[in-house]
Each structure stands twice: as structure tokens, then as C-alpha cells.
Design a protein around this motif. Structure first.
Motif, PDB file in Angstrom:
ATOM      1  N   MET A   1       0.841  -1.196   0.000  1.00 40.53           N
ATOM      2  CA  MET A   1       0.000   0.000   0.000  1.00 40.53           C
ATOM      3  C   MET A   1       0.879   1.250   0.000  1.00 40.53           C
ATOM      4  SD  MET A   1      -3.321  -0.489   2.460  1.00 40.53           S
ATOM      5  CE  MET A   1      -2.321  -0.629   3.914  1.00 40.53           C
ATOM      6  N   SER A   2       0.434   2.247  -0.781  1.00 40.64           N
ATOM      7  CA  SER A   2       1.110   3.534  -0.766  1.00 40.64           C
ATOM      8  C   SER A   2       0.175   4.549  -0.133  1.00 40.64           C
ATOM      9  CB  SER A   2       1.481   3.958  -2.192  1.00 40.64           C
ATOM     10  OG  SER A   2       0.331   4.047  -3.004  1.00 40.64           O
ATOM     11  N   ARG A   3       0.742   5.674   0.263  1.00 38.65           N
ATOM     12  CA  ARG A   3      -0.080   6.689   0.922  1.00 38.65           C
ATOM     13  C   ARG A   3       0.222   8.058   0.313  1.00 38.65           C
ATOM     14  NH1 ARG A   3      -3.177   6.956   5.336  1.00 38.65           N
ATOM     15  NH2 ARG A   3      -3.544   9.003   6.248  1.00 38.65           N
ATOM     16  N   ALA A   4      -0.841   8.780  -0.019  1.00 33.84           N
ATOM     17  CA  ALA A   4      -0.687  10.137  -0.536  1.00 33.84           C
ATOM     18  C   ALA A   4      -1.505  11.073   0.325  1.00 33.84           C
ATOM     19  CB  ALA A   4      -1.162  10.212  -1.988  1.00 33.84           C
ATOM     20  N   ARG A   5      -0.958  12.226   0.610  1.00 34.58           N
ATOM     21  CA  ARG A   5      -1.709  13.173   1.448  1.00 34.58           C
ATOM     22  C   ARG A   5      -2.970  13.624   0.741  1.00 34.58           C
ATOM     23  NH1 ARG A   5      -2.234  15.692   5.859  1.00 34.58           N
ATOM     24  NH2 ARG A   5      -2.390  17.942   6.164  1.00 34.58           N
ATOM     25  N   VAL A   6      -2.874  13.949  -0.556  1.00 34.36           N
ATOM     26  CA  VAL A   6      -4.040  14.354  -1.333  1.00 34.36           C
ATOM     27  C   VAL A   6      -4.093  13.489  -2.586  1.00 34.36           C
ATOM     28  CG1 VAL A   6      -5.231  16.233  -2.519  1.00 34.36           C
ATOM     29  CG2 VAL A   6      -3.809  16.741  -0.529  1.00 34.36           C
ATOM     30  N   VAL A   7      -5.239  12.896  -2.845  1.00 33.22           N
ATOM     31  CA  VAL A   7      -5.453  12.145  -4.074  1.00 33.22           C
ATOM     32  C   VAL A   7      -6.499  12.878  -4.895  1.00 33.22           C
ATOM     33  CG1 VAL A   7      -6.381  10.023  -5.076  1.00 33.22           C
ATOM     34  CG2 VAL A   7      -4.767   9.901  -3.180  1.00 33.22           C
ATOM     35  N   VAL A   8      -6.177  13.129  -6.151  1.00 35.37           N
ATOM     36  CA  VAL A   8      -7.084  13.785  -7.084  1.00 35.37           C
ATOM     37  C   VAL A   8      -7.581  12.731  -8.063  1.00 35.37           C
ATOM     38  CG1 VAL A   8      -7.338  15.582  -8.840  1.00 35.37           C
ATOM     39  CG2 VAL A   8      -5.817  15.965  -6.879  1.00 35.37           C
ATOM     40  N   LEU A   9      -8.895  12.578  -8.159  1.00 29.60           N
ATOM     41  CA  LEU A   9      -9.490  11.634  -9.102  1.00 29.60           C
ATOM     42  C   LEU A   9      -9.852  12.379 -10.378  1.00 29.60           C
ATOM     43  CD1 LEU A   9     -11.809   9.579  -6.704  1.00 29.60           C
ATOM     44  CD2 LEU A   9      -9.417   9.183  -7.308  1.00 29.60           C
ATOM     45  N   GLY A  10      -9.116  12.101 -11.448  1.00 31.29           N
ATOM     46  CA  GLY A  10      -9.368  12.769 -12.712  1.00 31.29           C
ATOM     47  C   GLY A  10      -8.217  13.655 -13.128  1.00 31.29           C
ATOM     48  N   ALA A  11      -7.784  13.512 -14.405  1.00 31.97           N
ATOM     49  CA  ALA A  11      -6.663  14.302 -14.920  1.00 31.97           C
ATOM     50  C   ALA A  11      -7.105  15.232 -16.040  1.00 31.97           C
ATOM     51  CB  ALA A  11      -5.548  13.380 -15.413  1.00 31.97           C
ATOM     52  N   GLY A  12      -8.375  15.651 -15.990  1.00 32.14           N
ATOM     53  CA  GLY A  12      -8.841  16.663 -16.927  1.00 32.14           C
ATOM     54  C   GLY A  12      -8.347  18.033 -16.501  1.00 32.14           C
ATOM     55  N   PRO A  13      -8.852  19.102 -17.135  1.00 34.82           N
ATOM     56  CA  PRO A  13      -8.363  20.439 -16.784  1.00 34.82           C
ATOM     57  C   PRO A  13      -8.589  20.792 -15.318  1.00 34.82           C
ATOM     58  CG  PRO A  13     -10.214  20.538 -18.340  1.00 34.82           C
ATOM     59  CD  PRO A  13      -9.769  19.130 -18.280  1.00 34.82           C
ATOM     60  N   ALA A  14      -9.703  20.367 -14.726  1.00 35.13           N
ATOM     61  CA  ALA A  14      -9.951  20.677 -13.316  1.00 35.13           C
ATOM     62  C   ALA A  14      -8.998  19.917 -12.410  1.00 35.13           C
ATOM     63  CB  ALA A  14     -11.400  20.366 -12.950  1.00 35.13           C
ATOM     64  N   GLY A  15      -8.895  18.601 -12.606  1.00 33.88           N
ATOM     65  CA  GLY A  15      -8.017  17.798 -11.766  1.00 33.88           C
ATOM     66  C   GLY A  15      -6.560  18.207 -11.884  1.00 33.88           C
ATOM     67  N   ALA A  16      -6.109  18.474 -13.111  1.00 35.71           N
ATOM     68  CA  ALA A  16      -4.713  18.875 -13.312  1.00 35.71           C
ATOM     69  C   ALA A  16      -4.429  20.227 -12.660  1.00 35.71           C
ATOM     70  CB  ALA A  16      -4.406  18.933 -14.804  1.00 35.71           C
ATOM     71  N   THR A 131      -4.319  -0.755  -3.622  1.00 33.82           N
ATOM     72  CA  THR A 131      -5.015   0.080  -2.637  1.00 33.82           C
ATOM     73  C   THR A 131      -4.230   1.361  -2.436  1.00 33.82           C
ATOM     74  OG1 THR A 131      -5.931  -1.835  -1.492  1.00 33.82           O
ATOM     75  CG2 THR A 131      -5.860   0.234  -0.270  1.00 33.82           C
ATOM     76  N   LEU A 132      -4.944   2.461  -2.361  1.00 36.20           N
ATOM     77  CA  LEU A 132      -4.335   3.772  -2.168  1.00 36.20           C
ATOM     78  C   LEU A 132      -5.043   4.466  -1.018  1.00 36.20           C
ATOM     79  CD1 LEU A 132      -2.232   5.710  -3.523  1.00 36.20           C
ATOM     80  CD2 LEU A 132      -4.139   6.664  -4.821  1.00 36.20           C
ATOM     81  N   LEU A 133      -4.273   5.045  -0.093  1.00 35.50           N
ATOM     82  CA  LEU A 133      -4.832   5.766   1.042  1.00 35.50           C
ATOM     83  C   LEU A 133      -4.621   7.262   0.866  1.00 35.50           C
ATOM     84  CD1 LEU A 133      -3.592   3.537   4.010  1.00 35.50           C
ATOM     85  CD2 LEU A 133      -5.753   3.391   2.735  1.00 35.50           C
ATOM     86  N   ALA A 134      -5.610   8.038   1.290  1.00 33.78           N
ATOM     87  CA  ALA A 134      -5.530   9.495   1.156  1.00 33.78           C
ATOM     88  C   ALA A 134      -6.089  10.158   2.393  1.00 33.78           C
ATOM     89  CB  ALA A 134      -6.303   9.949  -0.080  1.00 33.78           C
ATOM     90  N   ASP A 135      -5.455  11.245   2.802  1.00 38.05           N
ATOM     91  CA  ASP A 135      -6.011  12.073   3.868  1.00 38.05           C
ATOM     92  C   ASP A 135      -7.103  12.978   3.313  1.00 38.05           C
ATOM     93  OD1 ASP A 135      -4.204  11.163   5.914  1.00 38.05           O
ATOM     94  OD2 ASP A 135      -2.656  12.340   4.910  1.00 38.05           O
ATOM     95  N   PHE A 136      -6.916  13.426   2.068  1.00 32.15           N
ATOM     96  CA  PHE A 136      -7.876  14.331   1.437  1.00 32.15           C
ATOM     97  C   PHE A 136      -8.143  13.842   0.020  1.00 32.15           C
ATOM     98  CE2 PHE A 136      -9.826  18.013  -0.378  1.00 32.15           C
ATOM     99  CZ  PHE A 136     -10.384  18.707   0.690  1.00 32.15           C
ATOM    100  N   LEU A 137      -9.408  13.923  -0.426  1.00 32.44           N
ATOM    101  CA  LEU A 137      -9.801  13.422  -1.739  1.00 32.44           C
ATOM    102  C   LEU A 137     -10.427  14.544  -2.556  1.00 32.44           C
ATOM    103  CD1 LEU A 137      -9.937  10.684  -3.315  1.00 32.44           C
ATOM    104  CD2 LEU A 137     -12.325  10.552  -2.583  1.00 32.44           C
ATOM    105  N   VAL A 138      -9.970  14.699  -3.793  1.00 30.23           N
ATOM    106  CA  VAL A 138     -10.541  15.667  -4.728  1.00 30.23           C
ATOM    107  C   VAL A 138     -11.245  14.897  -5.835  1.00 30.23           C
ATOM    108  CG1 VAL A 138     -10.093  17.579  -6.298  1.00 30.23           C
ATOM    109  CG2 VAL A 138      -8.713  17.332  -4.228  1.00 30.23           C
ATOM    110  N   GLU A 139     -12.550  15.110  -5.974  1.00 28.34           N
ATOM    111  CA  GLU A 139     -13.336  14.456  -7.022  1.00 28.34           C
ATOM    112  C   GLU A 139     -13.358  15.358  -8.245  1.00 28.34           C
ATOM    113  OE1 GLU A 139     -14.506  12.340  -9.213  1.00 28.34           O
ATOM    114  OE2 GLU A 139     -15.430  11.219  -7.547  1.00 28.34           O
ATOM    115  N   ALA A 140     -12.672  14.926  -9.322  1.00 28.64           N
ATOM    116  CA  ALA A 140     -12.575  15.743 -10.536  1.00 28.64           C
ATOM    117  C   ALA A 140     -12.787  14.882 -11.777  1.00 28.64           C
ATOM    118  CB  ALA A 140     -11.216  16.442 -10.597  1.00 28.64           C
TER     119      ALA A 140
END
Length: 433
Positions: A1-16, A131-140
């Protein structure tokens, strides 16, 4: 398992945009995204290109073709209306990923199978079983994002996107109204052609799935604009992708450890022509909102109020833009498509007229550097969220001085250029000395 402080879902213009902004603030960011499932092209304005430049998405910016004229056939009249820059979305999406990698943002190309969230963080199951763990999640993830949560929906709308290949030629685009909807069409310089028909999902009389491509080809054959823009191939059934393009606004665009941005927070009617622009608008402010939630949670409610208010304000502006353009088409007022859209979302004007009597000073959330703070702003008829600065000069003290009969003293303390700027702004608000 890896851990990221913030995970952004989506690599479109908003997510990027959010990912780059957060990385500049020193956060560990990971973007998880799968590729777009269909080929598409979009026409964008100069302000979209300005937004890409502001976000630092320079490789994506370079994908925009030279501006081409846009033909418009609406309400029985034809004209050349403005210009637009055509974006090949597959090339554009690849360039967004290049911008992320060049900035050192971790990018995982995978489908998210499941997200389990608690107040303490998020656990993501991604293909092929990681599996990926995140403290904060951005839905994009745009319109494809899971639709959990209360939301306001406009008239149910369906778009049928067709694309095919012709010989290379001059790029161009056009939009035309039809009795039961409207069509947007474009051809790129390399001969790739796109035609999208937008209809009312409830009243459209469509054939079965197997006959849809032939149905669209027949509709193109009925269009003088399509015959001018495309060659004989446009009269044949071609590749087709059906998708919902219903305008949607989420009533809750964020929480203590998550945030919706771009089309995942609000998706506008495609007729407004502002899809990428609204995605960038909500995403450019998001890093400061997230930074406040993570570093100064005592101001979290203020940050969420800032984000929600601006998402809703943008949504209504774009919805009214589409409404006013729909209302210009007067030939089929009783057709379900036009009847339901020419009066939605409300009857409020797109831009309220100047009304000095409505000027008032309020405390409201504002963007101060990389954080959301609170300050006195001036609320006007056309700016309900309030105006904090006028080219760096705080307006609230000026308006308070005016209300107390001390405007001359306040203006006398300003440099000449600032004095003239403030006087011009007050006159534009309906102030009569």
C-alpha cells in the motif's frame, strides 16, 4: 500500500489544475485517472486559454488550434459569430498528463473501483487490485463522477456525438438550431470531423441503438450547414457515442476532507460554451480551499462556504447564458425542447442593472494568498458575492466613507489615479454626486 496526502481523481483540466496548485503549496499529490472513452473535440474561447496559462498547463495550452470562424444558424438567420479555438480532446488530455509529469506530480493511470471514506481519510481500490490511502480526496472525474449527494438538475438532455475522417482541409465549426434540439459541428485541419446532436431526453423520438448511427446520418443530410462543412462521408453512418449533457449542480461541493471541482461539482448545458472555463474557474480556487481545510481547520466552514458560493454563482451565470440563447430561437416555442429550456433556471437577468441603493458592506469569505480568510466586501446588484479589491484598493472603506458623508475626505487621501478609478466605479454603480 502507498499513501498520498491528497489524491485527485481525474486528470482533466480541473483535476490537473488542482494537482499543480497543491504541489506548489508543498503538498504530496497523486492523480488517479483513466483515459477518456471516446474521441471528442471542443470549441473554446480566449478566456479558456488564459485560464490554462494561469494554471501553468502550458503543454495543454499549446494544443489549441488557431482561431477559426464559427458559423451560427439560429432563429432562421445565419451569421459568423466570433471565433473559437478547436481542441482535440485526446491530444489535449495527453498534454495535461505531460504537464503533470513535468511538474513531478505522481500520476496513476487506472480505474477506481471503490472509494471508502471516513472522517479520518479515504481508502481507494484501484485496478488491477491495488489500494491507495488518502487524507484528502478531490473528485474531478467530470460528469462521469459518482452521483451520490443531493443535486439540482436542469432539463434532462441527451447528446449524440458522431465522428469520422475526411481529407485534410480548412478547420471550421458551426452551430444550428433544429425543431427538436440543436447541433454543433467541427472539422479539424487533418480532416477529422465531429457532429453532435443535442436533444431532450424525455421527448426525443429515437430509434433503437442499432439504428442510431443511420438516424444521425439522415439528420446531417437534412442540414445545409453540415453539407457545406463536410463531404459525402457525412451522409454515411459513422462512429457514435451517446452521453448525458444535463446541467447539474451539487448542493454540497465539499466536506472536511473532500472537495468536488469542475464538472463533478457542477456541469453546465453545452450550449453555454463554457464547460472547460467553468472547470478551470472552480479548480483555480480549490488549492486555497483545500490548504485552509488541512492547515487551518478552524476556518474550514468558511473555506467550504467560499467554494460552494462560487460554484453556485458560476452555475447560475452559465445556466442563464444558455437560457438567453435558447430564448432567441422563436420558431418552435411549443416544442418540449425549447419550452423547457428558454425559461430555466429562472427569470432573473444574466446581468443585473446598476442600482446604487443596493450597495452594502458585508463580511464574507475571500481568497487571501493561499488561504481563505474573511474580510469586508462590497455587495452590488451584479456581484452578489461581493467585491473586495478594485485593482488592489479595498472598496469597503470607501463605501463606508460615502455612506457616512465623508467620501471627499476618503478620496483626498488617495493618489490621483486611484481617485479617478474609484469615482468611475461609483458612477458605474449608479452613484449620482
Amino acid at each position: 500500500m502507498s499513501r498520498a496526502r491528497v489524491v485527485v481523481l481525474g486528470a482533466g483540466p480541473a483535476g490537473a489544475t488542482v494537482a499543480l496548485g497543491l504541489q506548489r503549496l508543498g503538498y504530496q499529490v497523486c492523480v488517479v485517472s483513466e483515459w477518456r472513452r471516446f474521441a471528442a473535440v471542443e470549441g473554446v474561447s480566449q478566456r479558456v486559454l488564459d485560464g490554462l496559462r494561469q494554471a501553468g498547463l502550458l503543454r495543454a495550452l499549446a494544443c489549441a488550434a488557431a482561431p477559426s470562424p464559427r458559423r451560427v444558424a439560429w432563429n432562421g438567420a445565419r451569421q459568423l459569430l466570433n471565433q473559437e479555438f478547436l481542441l482535440d480532446r485526446r491530444r489535449f488530455d495527453a498534454a495535461l498528463r505531460e504537464d503533470l509529469r513535468a511538474a513531478g506530480v505522481e500520476l496513476i493511470e487506472a480505474r477506481v473501483r471503490q472509494v471508502d471514506s471516513t472522517a479520518h481519510g479515504h481508502r481507494l481500490s484501484i485496478e488491477p487490485g491495488a489500494t491507495l490511502l488518502a487524507d484528502f480526496l478531490v473528485e474531478a472525474r467530470g460528469r462521469q463522477a459518482p452521483l451520490a449527494g443531493r443535486r439540482w438538475r436542469g432539463p434532462e438532455t441527451l447528446s449524440l456525438l458522431n465522428h469520422w475522417q475526411e481529407a485534410a482541409g480548412q478547420p471550421a465549426s458551426a452551430v444550428e438550431s433544429r425543431a427538436d434540439g440543436w447541433a454543433w459541428m467541427a472539422r479539424l485541419a487533418d480532416g477529422r470531423c465531429y457532429w453532435q446532436l443535442t436533444l431532450d431526453a424525455a421527448s426525443a423520438e429515437l430509434p433503437g441503438k442499432e439504428q442510431l448511427a443511420a438516424y444521425c446520418a439522415e439528420r446531417r443530410g437534412q442540414s445545409a450547414l453540415a453539407r457545406e462543412l463536410f463531404g459525402a462521408q457525412a451522409l454515411q453512418p459513422v462512429s457514435l457515442y451517446a452521453r448525458s449533457s444535463t446541467a447539474t449542480l451539487f448542493h454540497e461541493a465539499g466536506g472536511a476532507n473532500w472537495l468536488r471541482v469542475g464538472d463533478a461539482a457542477m456541469a453546465v448545458d453545452p450550449l453555454s460554451g463554457n464547460g472547460i472555463f467553468q472547470s478551470l474557474s472552480s479548480a483555480l480556487q480549490a488549492p486555497a480551499v483545500i490548504n485552509t481545510l488541512l492547515s487551518q481547520p478552524q476556518f474550514g466552514e468558511l473555506a467550504l462556504r467560499f467554494h460552494q458560493a462560487r460554484v453556485e454563482h458560476l452555475f447560475r451565470r452559465f445556466a442563464r447564458t444558455g437560457r438567453d440563447f435558447y430564448a432567441l430561437e422563436q420558431r418552435w416555442p411549443q416544442q418540449p425542447f425549447w419550452r423547457s429550456r428558454s425559461g430555466w433556471p429562472d427569470s432573473e437577468p444574466l446581468h443585473a442593472g446598476a442600482d446604487f441603493s443596493q450597495l452594502r458592506v458585508e463580511r464574507a469569505p475571500v481568497l487571501r494568498g493561499a488561504l481563505i480568510d474573511e474580510a469586508e466586501v462590497v455587495v452590488t446588484a451584479d456581484q452578489p458575492l461581493g467585491i473586495w479589491h478594485l485593482q488592489g484598493l479595498e472598496l469597503a472603506p470607501i463605501v463606508r466613507s460615502l455612506q457616512q458623508g465623508q467620501l471627499d475626505q476618503a478620496l483626498a487621501a488617495l493618489p490621483v489615479e486611484h481617485k479617478r478609478m474609484v469615482q468611475g466605479w461609483l458612477l458605474a454603480q449608479g452613484y449620482k454626486p
